[in-house]
Scaffold this motif. Structure first.
Motif, PDB file in Angstrom:
ATOM      1  N   SER A  86       0.817  -1.215   0.000  1.00  0.00           N
ATOM      2  CA  SER A  86       0.000   0.000   0.000  1.00  0.00           C
ATOM      3  C   SER A  86       0.853   1.267   0.000  1.00  0.00           C
ATOM      4  CB  SER A  86      -0.933   0.007   1.220  1.00  0.00           C
ATOM      5  OG  SER A  86      -0.209   0.232   2.416  1.00  0.00           O
ATOM      6  N   GLY A  87       2.180   1.104   0.053  1.00  0.00           N
ATOM      7  CA  GLY A  87       3.065   2.261   0.023  1.00  0.00           C
ATOM      8  C   GLY A  87       3.353   2.870   1.371  1.00  0.00           C
ATOM      9  N   ARG A  88       3.019   2.152   2.435  1.00  0.00           N
ATOM     10  CA  ARG A  88       3.311   2.668   3.774  1.00  0.00           C
ATOM     11  C   ARG A  88       4.762   2.379   4.139  1.00  0.00           C
ATOM     12  NH1 ARG A  88      -2.242   2.649   7.185  1.00  0.00           N
ATOM     13  NH2 ARG A  88      -3.650   2.734   5.400  1.00  0.00           N
ATOM     14  N   SER A  89       5.235   3.032   5.187  1.00  0.00           N
ATOM     15  CA  SER A  89       6.658   2.991   5.524  1.00  0.00           C
ATOM     16  C   SER A  89       6.973   1.915   6.552  1.00  0.00           C
ATOM     17  CB  SER A  89       7.110   4.357   6.054  1.00  0.00           C
ATOM     18  OG  SER A  89       6.977   5.344   5.056  1.00  0.00           O
ATOM     19  N   LEU A  90       8.074   1.217   6.312  1.00  0.00           N
ATOM     20  CA  LEU A  90       8.549   0.182   7.215  1.00  0.00           C
ATOM     21  C   LEU A  90      10.068   0.309   7.310  1.00  0.00           C
ATOM     22  CD1 LEU A  90       7.470  -3.533   7.359  1.00  0.00           C
ATOM     23  CD2 LEU A  90       9.893  -2.958   7.213  1.00  0.00           C
ATOM     24  N   PHE A  91      10.600   0.191   8.513  1.00  0.00           N
ATOM     25  CA  PHE A  91      12.030   0.341   8.751  1.00  0.00           C
ATOM     26  C   PHE A  91      12.484  -0.833   9.606  1.00  0.00           C
ATOM     27  CE2 PHE A  91      15.682   2.063  11.100  1.00  0.00           C
ATOM     28  CZ  PHE A  91      16.427   2.623  10.077  1.00  0.00           C
ATOM     29  N   SER A  92      13.410  -1.649   9.094  1.00  0.00           N
ATOM     30  CA  SER A  92      13.855  -2.830   9.831  1.00  0.00           C
ATOM     31  C   SER A  92      15.375  -2.900   9.860  1.00  0.00           C
ATOM     32  CB  SER A  92      13.283  -4.109   9.205  1.00  0.00           C
ATOM     33  OG  SER A  92      13.708  -4.260   7.863  1.00  0.00           O
ATOM     34  N   ILE A  93      15.898  -3.301  11.010  1.00  0.00           N
ATOM     35  CA  ILE A  93      17.333  -3.329  11.235  1.00  0.00           C
ATOM     36  C   ILE A  93      17.764  -4.693  11.765  1.00  0.00           C
ATOM     37  CG2 ILE A  93      19.194  -2.399  12.698  1.00  0.00           C
ATOM     38  CD1 ILE A  93      18.391  -0.490  10.532  1.00  0.00           C
ATOM     39  N   GLY A  94      18.874  -5.211  11.235  1.00  0.00           N
ATOM     40  CA  GLY A  94      19.508  -6.396  11.806  1.00  0.00           C
ATOM     41  C   GLY A  94      18.631  -7.628  11.787  1.00  0.00           C
ATOM     42  N   ALA A  95      18.372  -8.177  12.973  1.00  0.00           N
ATOM     43  CA  ALA A  95      17.642  -9.433  13.092  1.00  0.00           C
ATOM     44  C   ALA A  95      16.261  -9.361  12.461  1.00  0.00           C
ATOM     45  CB  ALA A  95      17.522  -9.824  14.565  1.00  0.00           C
ATOM     46  N   SER A  96      15.575  -8.244  12.640  1.00  0.00           N
ATOM     47  CA  SER A  96      14.236  -8.130  12.057  1.00  0.00           C
ATOM     48  C   SER A  96      14.296  -8.111  10.537  1.00  0.00           C
ATOM     49  CB  SER A  96      13.529  -6.865  12.566  1.00  0.00           C
ATOM     50  OG  SER A  96      14.209  -5.687  12.147  1.00  0.00           O
ATOM     51  N   ALA A  97      15.315  -7.459   9.973  1.00  0.00           N
ATOM     52  CA  ALA A  97      15.480  -7.467   8.521  1.00  0.00           C
ATOM     53  C   ALA A  97      15.691  -8.899   8.020  1.00  0.00           C
ATOM     54  CB  ALA A  97      16.649  -6.583   8.113  1.00  0.00           C
ATOM     55  N   GLU A  98      16.433  -9.683   8.784  1.00  0.00           N
ATOM     56  CA  GLU A  98      16.648 -11.083   8.408  1.00  0.00           C
ATOM     57  C   GLU A  98      15.338 -11.865   8.430  1.00  0.00           C
ATOM     58  OE1 GLU A  98      19.775 -12.918  10.618  1.00  0.00           O
ATOM     59  OE2 GLU A  98      21.283 -11.437  10.038  1.00  0.00           O
ATOM     60  N   LEU A  99      14.511 -11.633   9.449  1.00  0.00           N
ATOM     61  CA  LEU A  99      13.237 -12.332   9.535  1.00  0.00           C
ATOM     62  C   LEU A  99      12.266 -11.910   8.427  1.00  0.00           C
ATOM     63  CD1 LEU A  99      12.605 -12.308  13.388  1.00  0.00           C
ATOM     64  CD2 LEU A  99      13.018 -14.320  11.961  1.00  0.00           C
ATOM     65  N   LEU A 100      12.415 -10.691   7.946  1.00  0.00           N
ATOM     66  CA  LEU A 100      11.546 -10.213   6.875  1.00  0.00           C
ATOM     67  C   LEU A 100      12.069 -10.592   5.492  1.00  0.00           C
ATOM     68  CD1 LEU A 100      10.671  -6.654   8.239  1.00  0.00           C
ATOM     69  CD2 LEU A 100       9.273  -8.726   8.334  1.00  0.00           C
TER      70      LEU A 100
END
Length: 252
Positions: A86-100
């Motif tokens: 939908s074009g909304r913003s998401l910011f992920s770092i480290g472990a969470s980026a790996e899970l995503l």
């Protein structure tokens, strides 16, 4: 829908060990200093995502924490896919980026299933990269700290944002290294510090996209000058250290 921007921090207890609340505060304070009202929510395991959320922030943590939240996060896969599409913003770092990502290959041969929100796969390594990182991006220079033992392999549809000029980065890019993967207004990265207070232009890019989507009037002003001054001082100090002949990236 009101003019209030809703920011959500996911799993602040399990994935919030590297100053990740600072990323939330950076977004919140820059909006408030522009006169935009903000609500901040903390979402833990089993908690619903607040309706009409605008920005989702995911932090970092150890493998044990990843295992704890993985099942709950996977149960939200469809909802998060709609959120990003939908074009909304998401910011992920480290472990969470790996899970995503599409998944994580662990050193013992186990494969940790990811959500596939970002088109890359992670391989854990025996070499740990610890030190300052600098990457040039179309939106300006990103400066921070990296502490990870992983390499990302990007899929053909992955959008690599930054070219690393100091540090190890997360993935190969040409003859060098890259950092930050972007999908729409969603970002995955290993830049810590926390990253957003150190990089106001990155923060403002996220806020600009969010407020534009919502039709909210938002602009920088005198109230942001001191924040930017602090950030610039920290960035200059890091650049000085990185370019000092006595500086070395720490490898563990």
């Amino acid at each position: 829908m009101t003019d209030t921007v809703r920011i959500v921090q996911f799993y602040p207890v399990e994935l919030g060990i590297t100053g990740d609340r600072g990323n939330v505060r950076s977004l919140q304070v820059r909006l408030e200093r522009a006169g935009v009202p903000v609500e901040v929510f903390r979402v833990g395991i089993g908690d619903p995502i607040p309706a009409d959320s605008d920005i989702l922030v995911f932090g970092n943590g150890p493998l044990s924490a990843m295992r704890i939240v993985a099942g709950d996060l996977r149960s939200r896969a469809a909802e998060l896919e709609v959120f990003v599409e939908s074009g909304r913003s998401l910011f992920s770092i480290g472990a969470s980026a790996e899970l995503l990502s599409e998944g994580v290959d662990l050193l013992d041969g186990e494969k940790l299933e990811g959500l596939g929100l970002f088109p890359f796969r992670v391989a854990r390594t025996r070499e740990r990269n610890v030190g300052y990182i600098i990457a040039d991006t179309p939106g300006g220079r990103v400066i921070g700290f990296e502490d990870h033992a992983s390499r990302w392999t990007l899929g053909p549809d992955a959008v690599a944002v930054g070219e690393v000029v100091a540090g190890k980065g997360s993935f190969a890019r040409g003859d060098g290294a890259g950092e930050i993967v972007r999908r729409g207004e969603a970002y995955a990265s290993n830049v810590q510090g926390p990253a957003l207070p150190l990089n106001p232009r990155w923060t403002d890019a996220i806020l600009g996209a969010t407020t534009a989507r919502r039709g909210i009037s938002w602009r920088l002003g005198a109230a942001h000058e001191k924040l930017d001054e602090y950030a610039e001082g920290a960035r200059a100090a890091i650049e000085h250290l990185v370019h000092s002949k006595d500086f070395r990236t720490i490898g563990l």
